[in-house]
Design an enzyme around this catalytic site. Structure first.
Site, mmCIF file in Angstrom:
data_model
loop_
_atom_site.group_PDB
_atom_site.id
_atom_site.type_symbol
_atom_site.label_atom_id
_atom_site.label_comp_id
_atom_site.label_asym_id
_atom_site.label_seq_id
_atom_site.Cartn_x
_atom_site.Cartn_y
_atom_site.Cartn_z
ATOM 1 N N GLU A 86 15.289 99.526 -25.776
ATOM 2 C CA GLU A 86 15.276 98.497 -26.514
ATOM 3 C C GLU A 86 13.244 98.947 -25.750
ATOM 4 O OE1 GLU A 86 15.590 98.367 -29.166
ATOM 5 O OE2 GLU A 86 17.644 98.640 -28.681
ATOM 6 N N SER A 487 47.631 43.342 -52.403
ATOM 7 C CA SER A 487 47.767 42.111 -51.963
ATOM 8 C C SER A 487 46.801 42.207 -50.561
ATOM 9 C CB SER A 487 48.835 42.230 -51.231
ATOM 10 O OG SER A 487 49.955 41.697 -52.866
#
Length: 876
Positions: A86, A487
């Site tokens: 690059e 319960s």
């Protein structure tokens, strides 16, 4: 001279004109220049990652995939590949490369096209952060000016580090750390030279050069990168030749998920969204560490899934997904690999391997289930073709459970041979059992379930499972489903009784109740389950056996309003508590999270803790941003704390605020955190201890078999003395529960159907399973079952979880509060006794509330031998 003077004037004029244009352009785009502060504190858009307490990645959220890296963490070869390809003069130019710009200008003059931009790494970074990719001259000028500006305020290494983390590299990967994971499932330092060259070539055109979408173009681009590295002297010819000839090895990889816990991850994700907002949460790079240890989360997920399979299998097989072909004659399965090919083609109607593979590849499956096709049916086994293209034999042990499902209360006859269950051509599901890796016939469980565990000392979540599979249903039943608790509500009602003059030895009449409702013209007749009545019974024994009518009598004696207010102390929302006597049977609807939070109050000695799921939040570089500061169940919490015995009476608003602030718990910066904060005490230590004692009896055998608690399987399977718990079953068995705890861990399991009108039903004994291992299936499995209940449908998941969670953890119990005393009482009457035989027992009392009268000899009932071991053997 006459030519030189005009030339000098012309050049000077052009220079001045150019200078004016540059200065004018600079001021024109000055507003677009980023500030020094922005450049010095660039924030990358990084996905949120969620971890377990011990650092296992469980999920990642965010469109952009990015794994931020320091420059020192990047392989030198990757840096060399990027620079060579690059911007080979990166460390030599001031952000603009004149040679590159001239090359682009020449290309523009010769071709008339903007084919080359002459961009340096700095210019690319400027464009990616602040501009677009549109090829306009003004954009290029802005790019040049911003790049030059960046070079003034950032070092070359800082610019390179930003570039390596910022650049787009295809398939939603931003930065080379993410690209290494997406394409190869590796870190950047694990990549080969060929792989480095491949991803280093992506910035030019990631959509058309990536090795997944266009491997042919990726190979060409890789060669260019390698040639540039060779030209720059970064690699030698041998390295070039080897890398250039390497095959394309890229394939799409997801996030590095180490533990799939989607219900937990989704809950934390929603917490983060509520705090930061969706965009910030998904792009801010937050690393969120939950309070949940990975081993407990795994144990909970496996326990819940296994329990649902057990329920589903004892109710029968629903049949194959579909029948692909009929009338197949299946001979004996091949015995060698060479004979595998003979499996197909024996029946003209049988599908080819390609047809079967195409169907299997497209069929979605969840969790441990796998799609397969039956190709042969023998007497005691079947041969299936699976998604991996393998032939697998399922023996009788993996088939014999599959009696036909008729409805939720009825099952068909037990199968005797494989053909009673399936035919060749059946499209089915199979699974591999967790305990022994044995393959067996399977089906999607139709029932649903939830499981949640907390640390009772501070409310830190220890496990969260909201259903069988998040990918099948995203509804988190652990935190969102309000179901009748049955319960499971009784320990809190008994707590109210203890606060209002009752003791563990108080006698209540366990006898049928009939209450005429004048408004409806009907009678309310609450019944015990099973419908057995013991007459006068001690309070401890009533909770042990979960006597419904005793609970009704307590609510009637205390008053509904008093019970309501007492339940609210435990964090239950007042709006969800019924204002009538049905509250005694658990007609109120609450989430498993609410239930387990309330149970934690009993486990920790009386403090209302706040459930929370996030331990700390870090940024993408590991800097601590926030850490939870929970309130603890402690009194006092440190030497500086004020000692107090006061009991808070939280209002409805207080309770709702406590539960709503699941995440918050004082989000104090670490530097400002002080000593532990004390959670509000909502019941006394004595009350909590006594309720826990009754709940310990509820999970014990208590001498003779007829004295067993409804959760007796816990005692036989965990074999610990520091465990307490309570079953829960609603009318018509639409919801089943089990909640229980040790002093350091509290958990709740729920099982029911998402359709609350559907009952869990009943299942008769399956002798094929009973005869294999009667102890295993009686305690925690598929056989000796009648009506489903909390002890059968929900408790096994809780037990399996606790078997893993408590493995190697020594027993211990909270110390007895100093205001309690123990005295010897008569088991039948609850009065004092001087006898020391099996008719007596030691019981706990708040000092001053112990009985004052001795039992008369005529009142003593000797029930005979009550050896615990013999009682356990009576099961069989």
């Amino acid at each position: 001279m006459k030519y030189i003077k005009p030339l000098i004037i012309s050049v000077s004029a052009l220079f001045l004109l150019g200078l004016v244009l540059v200065i004018g352009t600079y001021f024109y785009i000055k507003a677009d220049l980023p500030s020094v502060d922005v450049l010095k504190d660039v924030r990358l858009q990084t996905p949120m990652r969620i971890y377990t307490q011990d650092g296992m990645l469980i999920s990642q959220y965010g469109v952009k995939r990015r794994i931020p890296l320091k420059l020192s963490e990047v392989s030198p070869k990757l840096i060399q590949a990027v620079i060579a390809t690059e911007d080979s003069r990166f460390y030599d130019h001031p952000g603009i490369d004149p040679i590159g710009m001239m090359r682009a200008l020449v290309n523009l003059v010769l071709t008339g096209e903007k084919g080359q931009g002459g961009s340096t790494l700095t210019m690319q970074l400027a464009r990616d952060f602040f501009l677009t990719r549109d090829k306009h001259y003004i954009r290029k000028i802005r790019e040049i000016v911003i790049a030059w500006h960046m070079e003034q305020v950032l070092t070359k290494d800082e610019i390179l580090e930003l570039y390596l983390n910022k650049v787009e590299l295809g398939h939603r990967a931003f930065g080379f750390g993410a690209a290494a994971q997406v394409y190869y499932g590796k870190t950047v330092n694990e990549l080969t030279l060929a792989q480095i060259a491949t991803i280093a070539g992506l910035p030019q055109a990631p959509s058309v050069l990536n090795p997944i979408s266009r491997p042919d173009r990726a190979v060409v681009r890789r060669r260019i990168v390698l040639l540039r590295m060779l030209d720059e002297g970064y690699i030698n010819q041998a390295e070039f030749d080897e890398a250039a000839a390497a095959p394309v090895s890229a394939k799409r990889h997801g996030a590095e998920i180490e533990l799939d816990a989607p219900y937990l991850a989704d809950h934390i994700y929603n917490e983060m969204i509520s705090i930061y907002g969706k965009e910030e949460a998904e792009t801010g790079g937050y690393q969120v560490f939950s309070t949940v240890p990975s081993n407990l989360q795994i144990a909970a997920q496996q326990a819940l899934q296994r329990n649902l399979h057990d329920y589903d299998e004892r109710h029968g097989y629903h049949g194959p997904i579909r029948q692909l072909w009929e009338n197949s004659e299946a001979n004996k399965a091949p015995s060698t690999e060479e004979d595998d090919e003979k499996i197909t083609g024996t029946d003209p109607k049988q599908w080819s391997e390609q047809q079967m593979s195409e169907l299997l590849a497209d069929y979605p499956t969840f969790e441990s289930l796998h799609a397969a096709i039956v190709v042969k049916v023998n007497e005691q086994d079947i041969v299936v073709f699976d998604k991996q293209g393998q032939y697998r034999t399922i023996d009788w042990e993996g088939l014999d459970w599959a009696r036909p499902f008729i409805n939720d209360t009825k099952q068909g006859p037990e199968p005797k041979v494989a053909s009673d269950i399936l035919k060749a051509g059946a499209f089915i599901l199979i699974r591999q059992r967790e305990d022994d890796q044995h393959w067996q016939l399977a089906q999607y469980p139709e029932a649903s379930s939830a499981f949640i565990a907390l640390d009772p000392h501070n409310g830190a979540a220890q496990a969260v499972v909201g259903g069988y599979s998040f990918y099948q249903s995203q509804f988190n039943r652990a935190t969102q489903a309000k179901r009748q608790v049955g319960s499971n509500i009784k320990p809190f009602i008994y707590s109210a009784a203890l606060d209002n003059g009752y003791t563990l030895a108080s006698i209540i009449n366990d006898a049928p109740i009939t209450q005429w409702e004048a408004g409806t013209g009907t009678a309310w007749r609450p019944e015990n389950s099973p419908a057995e009545y013991d007459g006068p019974i001690r309070l401890r024994e009533a909770l042990t056996k979960s006597k419904n009518v005793v609970s009704v009598r307590l609510v009637r004696a205390l008053g509904v309003n008093l019970v309501e207010k007492h339940l609210a102390r435990f964090g239950f929302n007042l709006a969800d508590i019924p204002n009538d006597e049905t509250v005694s049977l658990g007609s109120g609807s609450h989430t498993p999270l609410e239930v387990v939070t309330a149970m934690a109050t009993i486990a920790n000695g009386g403090f209302l803790i706040q459930a929370h799921f996030i331990q700390r939040i870090e940024d993408d570089y590991g800097k601590l941003l926030w850490q939870v500061d929970p309130a603890y169940a402690c009194d006092p919490c440190d030497k500086q704390a004020e000692e107090t015995d006061s009991i808070a009476e939280p209002t409805e608003t207080d309770v709702e605020a406590m539960l709503a602030a699941e995440f918050g718990l004082h989000q104090t910066p670490v530097s400002q955190q002080k000593t532990k904060r004390q959670a509000p005490r909502v019941i006394s230590a004595e009350n909590a201890f006594l309720v826990a004692e009754m709940m310990r009896s509820a999970v014990s055998i208590n001498g003779r078999w007829e004295n067993r608690g409804t959760g007796w399987r816990t005692a036989l399977l965990l074999k610990r003395e520091d465990v307490a718990g309570k079953t829960g079953t609603t009318n018509d068995v639409r919801d089943t529960w089990f909640s229980g705890f040790t002093p350091d861990l509290v958990a709740t399991a729920w099982v029911g159907f998402d359709d609350s009108n559907r009952r869990l039903g009943r299942a008769s004994a399956n002798r094929n399973l009973v005869n294999k291992n009667p102890e295993k299936y009686n305690y925690i499995g598929n056989a000796m079952v009648e009506t489903e209940a909390g002890a059968v449908a929900a408790q096994p998941a809780w037990i399996r979880f606790m078997q893993q969670a408590l493995d190697g953890v020594p027993e211990h119990q909270l110390p007895m509060p100093t205001d309690l005393v123990t005295v010897r009482i008569d088991r039948n009457s609850g009065k004092l006794t001087s006898r020391t035989d099996k008719t007596s027992m030691f019981e706990y009392f708040v000092e001053g509330s112990e009985p004052q009268v001795f039992v008369a000899e005529s009142e003593i009932i000797d029930s005979g031998d009550d050896d615990t071991k013999q009682a356990a053997e009576e099961i069989f």
